[in-house]
Design a protein around this motif. Structure first.
Motif, short mmCIF file in Angstrom:
data_model
loop_
_atom_site.label_atom_id
_atom_site.label_comp_id
_atom_site.label_asym_id
_atom_site.label_seq_id
_atom_site.Cartn_x
_atom_site.Cartn_y
_atom_site.Cartn_z
N ASN B 69 0.84 -1.20 0.00
CA ASN B 69 0.00 0.00 0.00
C ASN B 69 0.87 1.25 0.00
OD1 ASN B 69 -2.27 1.51 0.08
ND2 ASN B 69 -2.79 1.03 2.20
N THR B 97 1.96 -6.71 4.31
CA THR B 97 0.77 -5.89 4.07
C THR B 97 -0.27 -6.11 5.16
OG1 THR B 97 -0.85 -5.22 2.43
CG2 THR B 97 -0.39 -7.55 2.59
N THR B 98 -1.24 -5.24 5.19
CA THR B 98 -2.25 -5.32 6.25
C THR B 98 -3.37 -6.29 5.92
OG1 THR B 98 -3.28 -3.39 5.27
CG2 THR B 98 -1.91 -3.02 7.20
N THR B 99 -3.51 -6.63 4.63
CA THR B 99 -4.64 -7.51 4.27
C THR B 99 -4.22 -8.97 4.27
OG1 THR B 99 -4.20 -7.52 1.93
CG2 THR B 99 -5.57 -5.73 2.75
N ASP B 100 -5.23 -9.81 4.39
CA ASP B 100 -4.95 -11.24 4.28
C ASP B 100 -5.81 -11.83 3.15
OD1 ASP B 100 -7.33 -10.86 5.45
OD2 ASP B 100 -7.06 -12.33 7.05
N ASP B 101 -6.04 -10.98 2.16
CA ASP B 101 -6.87 -11.41 1.02
C ASP B 101 -6.16 -12.52 0.24
OD1 ASP B 101 -8.37 -11.70 -1.19
OD2 ASP B 101 -8.31 -9.59 -1.80
N LEU B 103 -6.71 -13.78 -2.62
CA LEU B 103 -6.42 -13.47 -4.03
C LEU B 103 -5.18 -12.61 -4.15
CD1 LEU B 103 -9.88 -12.74 -5.64
CD2 LEU B 103 -8.18 -14.40 -6.42
N GLU B 104 -5.02 -11.67 -3.20
CA GLU B 104 -3.86 -10.78 -3.24
C GLU B 104 -2.58 -11.56 -2.95
OE1 GLU B 104 -4.02 -6.41 -2.00
OE2 GLU B 104 -2.97 -7.43 -0.36
N LYS B 118 1.64 -11.09 6.61
CA LYS B 118 0.57 -10.15 6.93
C LYS B 118 1.07 -9.29 8.09
CE LYS B 118 -3.88 -9.78 8.97
NZ LYS B 118 -4.70 -10.36 10.02
#
Lengths: 520, 145
Positions: B69, B97-101, B103-104, B118
């Motif tokens: 980000n 990163t902050t997300t744990d998506d 797909l990402e 994460k």
């Protein structure tokens, strides 16, 4: 953001409304046409009755004319017979030839029936009947006179016979007979002429009525054809208008759908960005809170305090204790906040994930879920029974999530007071598969039932971990799959969660927007 | 405290995050040089410049900690660019990163990231994973390209 309705849409709708009004005006027309047609039918009936009556009249007139002619003929025949009788009698008197006598007798024989015929044919005809009676008397008198002369002559009394002839009584009778027949003939002829006149008159009427009928039939058929054409045209116009209305409606539906999709995407993007951006500062708050904790421990060590002990003897220890308490609250709150943000993120993301449709054996899915819950059901001896389930085409991950969550909830909220029993059953209705998960758990109160699917809402005792996200997430997932989720429950008895899912994959047009395009 | 010639390039726009990461790396006992960058463009320029003509120069070996980000370019773009350039492809990259998506994460691995961590909010596990990462740095000699 959302696309506004194109400016032309309102106008075309207005014109459509006017068109539809005119269409309904066309629809009202057949009523007046019906009245016209009924009037025409009544006229035709009147004409038919009139012509039938006229025809009967005509027939009666024809019969009258025929009877008049017969009367005329009968009079002539009688007159001829009487004349023949007289002249053949005279011929016999002069020549004494027996041939004349035979002819005389023949004529006399025929006079009787001729008289009868005349009486018969004039019987219902006042003046003629009287005259016929008079004529009968005269003819009988004449016959009597001739018989008298003849019998005298044949008896050898020629002079006496001659004397009778010389009285002129026979001639007088004959004159009277001629006069009578002439009168009768005149009366009869006059009557016949009158009847012929009436007959002509009525015939003309009949002709006129029938001509009128012909014209009317032409007019009515013309009207019917015209109204039929008009009606057909009206229907065609209506059809065209409706078709256009449908097209317009479809256009609007498409436009609205696009609007909704865009709005939905906006909301999802918004939720995603918000939660993502909220998380960054939260990382700092949590990180530096932890740093503070470390600093506190280090300070405590430096000061030689009995760190984190509950016994605060010295003021410094009391400060340290309160320090710890504050940090604990901050950490608890930030952890909670993180979970909430994660939930929002998850919800936002689940709205973006593209589904991969495949044939799913629901029993395999359920068995796997039950296996993952084994360690928990095993502890309490709870049982998960799975009946044969219909297969369906859907997104495997979503279906696993949906039923994983429902079963997890069912296990989580079992009643400690009795042996847990969870039943999974399914059936197919039309093109919809219904899977139900029934438990004998603690149940949900009526007030809570209404909001179990709301975000961050939890019902009943808060004695189990959770943030009130699972069911809200499930509702979104199920809806995206084109299904529906519902719940019925009796507190203290158990709950049933029903999931309706389409048996087959949706058509490609309704697929979710591309996941990649909405991600930053 | 094994000093290796590997320097750590940290691409992180959030000052607090950068500080926390650094603190934890240090606490884990990693003493390698940390070069912080607050945006993707500068970091990319630096990395590419360092590897322009000296593929065999072991002194310039580095490890990249990349935040997805970023204010200027997307972290995914930075990742893609480094992995698409021959001279920089061998640089190990750890995405933070902050997300744990899912797909990402999948996308990052597809682009060639070596590890994905994460940004944990559970401070203890965060410290632990960075510490482990630090140990990993200090013990394993990254193979030359």
């Amino acid at each position: 953001m959302a696309r506004l309705a194109p400016s032309g849409e309102g106008r075309s709708l207005e014109s459509l409304r006017t068109e539809l009004d005119s269409v309904s005006a066309v629809d009202r027309k057949p009523f007046s046409q019906l009245i016209i047609l009924m009037g025409a039918a009544a006229l035709v009936a009147i004409i038919a009755i009139a012509s039938v009556l006229l025809t009967f009249d005509n027939r009666a007139a024809g019969t009258g004319i025929l009877r008049g002619q017969r009367v005329t003929t009968d009079i002539a025949r009688l007159l001829i017979l009487v004349h023949r009788a007289e002249s053949s009698q005279r011929g016999f008197l002069l020549t004494t030839n027996r041939a004349y006598l035979d002819l005389y007798h023949d004529s006399i024989e025929k006079v009787g029936p001729a008289l009868e015929t005349l009486t018969e044919s004039t019987r219902n005809d006042g003046s003629l009947a009287t005259e016929a009676l008079n004529l009968r008397t005269l003819v009988n008198a004449k016959i009597g006179e001739m018989e008298e002369v003849l019998s005298l002559f044949q008896g050898g009394r020629k002079n006496e016979a001659l004397g009778v002839v010389k009285t002129n009584a026979g001639k007088n009778l004959m004159d009277q007979i001629r006069e009578s027949t002439t009168t009768m003939w005149q009366v009869s002829t006059g009557q016949t002429e009158l009847r012929i006149d009436t007959w002509r008159h009525k015939n003309n009427w009949l002709l006129a009525v029938q001509l009128g009928a012909a014209v009317l039939v032409l007019v009515v058929s013309g009207l019917a054809i015209w109204s039929g054409i008009r009606h057909t045209r009206g229907l065609q116009r209506t059809q065209a208008t409706l078709l256009r209305a449908n097209e317009l409606l479809e256009e609007r539906v498409v436009a609205r759908t696009v609007d909704l999709q865009e709005a939905n995407e906006e909301i999802q993007k918004f939720a995603y960005v918000i939660s993502h951006d909220l998380r960054s500062p939260l990382v700092n708050i949590m990180g530096f809170t932890a740093e503070l904790g470390t600093i506190r421990r280090e300070t405590a060590q430096l000061l030689g305090l009995r760190a984190e002990s509950g016994l605060a003897r010295r003021p410094a220890e009391k400060v340290d204790h309160e320090f710890g308490e504050a940090l604990d609250f901050i950490q608890q709150s930030t952890r909670k906040m993180d979970r909430l943000i994660s939930a929002v993120l998850k919800l936002a993301r689940s709205g973006q994930r593209r589904f991969h449709y495949e044939l799913i054996n629901m029993n395999v899915v359920m068995d796997e879920i039950a296996a993952t819950l084994k360690h928990r059901t095993g502890e309490t001896g709870a049982e998960i029974a799975i009946e044969p389930l219909p297969p369906l085409v859907s997104d495997r991950l979503a279906v696993e999530q949906i039923f994983g969550n429902i079963l997890d909830n069912a296990v989580k909220y079992l009643d400690e007071g009795r042996l847990g029993r969870i039943l999974v059953r399914g059936r197919t209705i039309g093109r919809v598969v219904i899977v139900e998960v029934e438990d004998n758990g603690r149940g949900i109160t009526h007030e809570d039932l209404a909001r179990v699917f709301d975000l961050f809402r939890r019902g009943g005792k808060r004695d189990r971990p959770g943030d009130g996200i699972g069911l809200a997430h499930l509702k979104v997932l199920v809806r995206r799959l084109g299904g529906r989720i519902s719940c019925r429950s009796t507190p203290g008895v158990g709950s049933v969660f029903s999931v309706l899912l389409p048996q087959a994959a949706p058509s490609p047009a309704t697929d979710a927007p591309d996941a990649e395009s909405t991600r930053r | 405290m094994i000093a290796t010639p590997i320097s750590i390039v940290m691409i992180e726009d959030d000052e607090g995050h950068a500080r926390l990461i650094e603190k934890n790396i240090r606490r884990a006992g990693v003493a390698n040089e940390i070069m912080p960058f607050a945006n993707g463009g500068d970091a990319l320029d630096f990395i590419v410049a360092q590897h322009q003509d000296s593929q065999s120069n072991n002194d310039r070996r580095m490890l990249i900690l990349l935040d997805l980000n970023l204010p200027d370019v997307s972290g995914l773009d930075v990742l893609a660019k480094i992995k698409a350039t021959d001279s920089t492809r061998q640089i190990p990259i750890i995405v933070l990163t902050t997300t744990d998506d899912k797909l990402e994460i999948q996308r990052c691995y597809e682009l060639g990231c070596n590890a994905y961590i994460k940004k944990p909010l559970e401070y203890e596990s965060f410290a632990n994973s960075v510490r482990q990462l630090g140990l990993f740095f200090s013990i394993i000699e990254l193979p030359p390209a």
